[in-house]
Design an enzyme around this catalytic site. Structure first.
Site, PDB file in Angstrom:
ATOM      1  CG  ASP A  73      -1.992  -0.778   0.929  1.00  0.00           C
ATOM      2  OD1 ASP A  73      -2.761  -0.783  -0.209  1.00  0.00           O
ATOM      3  OD2 ASP A  73      -2.835  -1.529   1.693  1.00  0.00           O
ATOM      4  CD  GLU A 152      -3.655  -9.483  13.670  1.00  0.00           C
ATOM      5  OE1 GLU A 152      -2.621  -9.928  13.661  1.00  0.00           O
ATOM      6  OE2 GLU A 152      -4.001  -8.839  12.376  1.00  0.00           O
ATOM      7  CE  LYS A 189     -30.645  -8.753   1.040  1.00  0.00           C
ATOM      8  NZ  LYS A 189     -31.835  -8.020   0.902  1.00  0.00           N
ATOM      9  CD  GLN A 194     -28.352  -1.787   8.049  1.00  0.00           C
ATOM     10  OE1 GLN A 194     -28.996  -2.150   9.082  1.00  0.00           O
ATOM     11  NE2 GLN A 194     -28.857  -2.016   6.890  1.00  0.00           N
ATOM     12  CB  CYS A 389      16.699  -7.346  -8.664  1.00  0.00           C
ATOM     13  SG  CYS A 389      17.767  -7.380  -7.048  1.00  0.00           S
ATOM     14  N   GLY A 391      16.830 -10.873 -12.326  1.00  0.00           N
ATOM     15  CA  GLY A 391      16.861 -10.796 -13.791  1.00  0.00           C
ATOM     16  C   GLY A 391      18.091 -10.309 -14.349  1.00  0.00           C
ATOM     17  CG  MET A 392      21.323  -6.696 -14.136  1.00  0.00           C
ATOM     18  SD  MET A 392      22.740  -6.616 -12.823  1.00  0.00           S
ATOM     19  CE  MET A 392      23.683  -5.537 -13.205  1.00  0.00           C
ATOM     20  CD  GLU A 413      19.954 -15.740  -4.220  1.00  0.00           C
ATOM     21  OE1 GLU A 413      20.449 -15.066  -5.271  1.00  0.00           O
ATOM     22  OE2 GLU A 413      18.864 -15.927  -4.052  1.00  0.00           O
ATOM     23  CG  HIS A 520      13.779  -4.001  -6.898  1.00  0.00           C
ATOM     24  ND1 HIS A 520      13.039  -5.104  -7.388  1.00  0.00           N
ATOM     25  CD2 HIS A 520      14.756  -4.477  -6.278  1.00  0.00           C
ATOM     26  CE1 HIS A 520      13.547  -6.011  -7.139  1.00  0.00           C
ATOM     27  NE2 HIS A 520      14.549  -5.885  -6.095  1.00  0.00           N
ATOM     28  CD  GLU A 522      10.362  -3.538  -9.186  1.00  0.00           C
ATOM     29  OE1 GLU A 522      11.236  -2.876 -10.118  1.00  0.00           O
ATOM     30  OE2 GLU A 522      10.559  -4.690  -8.594  1.00  0.00           O
TER      31      GLU A 522
HETATM   32  N1  GLN Z   1      18.578 -13.048  -5.098  1.00  0.00           N
HETATM   33  C1  GLN Z   1      19.087 -11.909  -5.533  1.00  0.00           C
HETATM   34  C2  GLN Z   1      19.923 -11.322  -4.502  1.00  0.00           C
HETATM   35  O1  GLN Z   1      19.598 -11.373  -3.360  1.00  0.00           O
HETATM   36  C3  GLN Z   1      18.345 -10.870  -6.156  1.00  0.00           C
HETATM   37  C4  GLN Z   1      17.061 -10.331  -5.116  1.00  0.00           C
HETATM   38  C5  GLN Z   1      16.276  -9.667  -5.812  1.00  0.00           C
HETATM   39  O2  GLN Z   1      15.710  -9.820  -7.030  1.00  0.00           O
HETATM   40  N2  GLN Z   1      15.571  -8.720  -5.147  1.00  0.00           N
HETATM   41  O3  GLN Z   1      20.802 -10.686  -4.852  1.00  0.00           O
END
Ligand code: GLN
Length: 548
Positions: A73, A152, A189, A194, A389, A391-392, A413, A520, A522
């Protein structure tokens, strides 16, 4: 807290009906009225942050500039209100208790018995006021996660009650409630709403405004009913039917005069009236439907269905859409399970049908070889590819394996003993990992990068210094950078000290768009300001679509 106004947004009946987008849209319309608005999200769970939660169950982890790992959010607030939030704007039960206990240990309660009530709600209020002061907001929106009636969020409702008692003219409560229209009955409804209002009445709170979420617009009769039985004036019952794009919500709210009603209740006057940006945007969204760009998102999805995925990758999805709006094209997204390419290699050909392919961020080994195959296919067949990330990182591994001929190239990794650790953990991060300090082992939040002129990235941003948000442990191994660059992959963005690789790309002469970002992007895209890298990616994809 004088001079500042507070609007609490609470959920009635059930969650998941758009409380976040409603709160964000309220922010957008108040901003359009000339007010300085900020937002706070309260998540009632005990986790201190969202970083430890599984995104396929809880939605995306949204990272702020200061590195805080928060709820999705927060992304809505930044996108709708065009603000940059900080960790003060995010609160969980865990955080609240953590600071009360810390204060108690610090003798800050001067010998008093520290109690759940009032000390927990008082800490909540303190945090709300502090975040508002820091943002110098005139109006602060505070969204309380979950639904009224849950154990909660009782202490957060108590905080609203206490604030309202002290400052009745400065505090407003908006309930976003669901009004079902069961098929068999064929009529809306209002009873659940209510009940929700009665429940919150029991906590000493009377909603000032009810936003009625429903599939279709609410008729007058239902409005009258909610007004009568929930004790709100009729004009304060706002009909919020399902719509095609969430970016239409601000306009919809204004059709019911919501900003005027809110300002009047808070004893404020509109400073201006300018919703033209949103009106233009909705026009563009509608026009873009005529032209489609087909984007394949390759990841490790296992029968979760679009429903869950759209939450786990909401910022990526929105960023693609934003670029589409700007280009006048509607992005159509397909989710592709990378494991399929491992089991049935011939299926890789299916990627040809896409105008562009994206591999988003991720962790772990599942489906990783399939992703690498997909990247190779895009490189060799000149399909626009955007790696984010992970993907790169995998894009660099693929290049090392198939262009440099380092067959064993990998990320540590997945294989810590690999002969060619192309992607590796940096020494200072290693220390954190050894101490099992996993949170501390990530590079989190905004970092600067310097861009190379004359590259795709350099041209896209139109400047040489950028700042983008990170969330990862591993990096391109500096020991291999020279060899990779000699083989043709360009690191067009690097950390200011030149050690960390931020963007990798192939020159335009070789490939229309083959680019990966360690960060990122995005998280910094918004509907009114599409992100430059997403824009270039979707633009290249659109061009491929037009050629096909
Ligand atoms: N797993 C990868 C890292 O930790 C990439 C993390 C990610 O894509 N946010 O570096």
């Amino acid at each position: 807290m004088e001079n500042r106004k507070y609007i609490f947004v609470i959920g009635g009946v059930m969650s998941g009906v758009g409380k976040g987008t409603s709160a964000s849209s309220i922010g957008a319309i108040l901003k359009a009225r000339g007010y300085n608005v900020t937002a706070i999200k309260i998540d009632p769970y005990v986790n201190v942050d969202a970083g430890t939660m599984n995104p396929t169950e809880h939605g995306e982890v949204f990272v702020l500039d200061d590195g805080d790992e928060t709820d999705q959010d927060m992304g809505n607030y930044e996108r709708f209100i065009d603000i940059t939030l900080s960790r003060e704007s995010y609160m969980t039960t865990g955080r609240v208790y953590e600071s009360v206990i810390h204060r108690e240990r610090n003798l800050e309660y001067a010998g008093k018995c520290v109690q759940v009530v009032p000390h927990i709600p008082l800490e909540v209020i303190d945090r709300i006021v502090h975040a508002s002061n820091k943002a110098k907001s005139e109006i602060t929106l505070i969204e309380i996660g979950g639904t009224v009636g849950e154990y909660e969020n009782v202490l957060f409702l108590e905080a609203i009650r206490m604030m309202k008692v002290k400052n009745p003219d400065d505090v407003l409560t908006v309930m976003v409630s669901y009004v079902p229209c069961p098929n068999k009955i064929g009529e809306m409804k209002t009873k659940p709403t209510q009940h929700a209002v009665r429940t919150v009445n029991g906590a000493g709170i009377q909603p000032d405004i009810i936003i009625a979420r429903s599939e279709v617009p609410m008729d007058q009769k239902r409005k009258e009913k909610i007004s009568m039985f929930c004790s709100v004036p009729e004009e304060c019952v706002i009909s919020a039917p399902d719509i095609e794009t969430v970016y239409e919500i601000p306009q919809n709210f204004e059709r019911d005069n919501l900003s005027k009603i809110i300002l009047k209740k808070l004893h404020l006057k509109p400073k201006k009236s300018d919703l033209s940006d949103w009106e233009d945007l909705v026009k563009r969204v509608k026009e873009s439907k005529k032209h489609k760009v087909k984007i394949g998102i390759v990841g490790k999805y296992f029968g979760t269905g679009d429903f869950v995925l759209s939450d786990a990758y909401i910022s990526v999805i929105e960023a693609i859409k934003h670029a589409g709006f700007k280009l006048g094209s509607k992005a159509e997204l397909d989710w592709i399970n990378s494991e399929v390419f491992e089991k049935e290699p011939e299926k890789i050909e299916e990627l040809s049908q896409y105008d562009g392919v994206l591999v988003p961020g991720g962790f772990g080994g599942r489906g990783i070889e399939g992703k690498i195959k997909a990247i190779q296919f895009c490189r060799e067949n000149k399909i626009p590819y955007f790696g984010i990330c992970y993907g790169m990182q995998l894009m660099v591994v693929e290049y090392a394996r198939n262009v440099l001929g380092l067959q064993e190239a990998h990320t540590t990794e997945i294989n810590s003993d690999t002969k060619h650790p192309i992607i590796d953990i940096m020494p200072e991060q290693k220390k954190h990992l050894e101490q099992k300090n996993y949170g501390g082992s990530m590079r989190l939040g905004a970092y600067d990068a310097i861009l190379e002129k004359g590259t795709i990235a350099g041209a896209a941003y139109g400047k040489t210094k950028i700042s983008e948000r990170h969330r990862h442990r591993y990096e391109v191994n500096p020991k291999y950078v020279e060899r990779i660059e000699k083989a043709g992959l360009v690191f067009s963005g690097k950390s200011p000290n030149g050690i960390l690789m931020e963007i990798a790309e192939l020159p335009k002469s070789e490939h229309p768009f083959f680019l990966g970002a360690q960060f990122h992007p995005e998280f910094k895209s918004s509907p009114l300001k599409s992100h430059p890298l997403f824009y270039e990616f979707v633009k290249a994809s659109k061009a491929r679509g037009e050629k096909k």
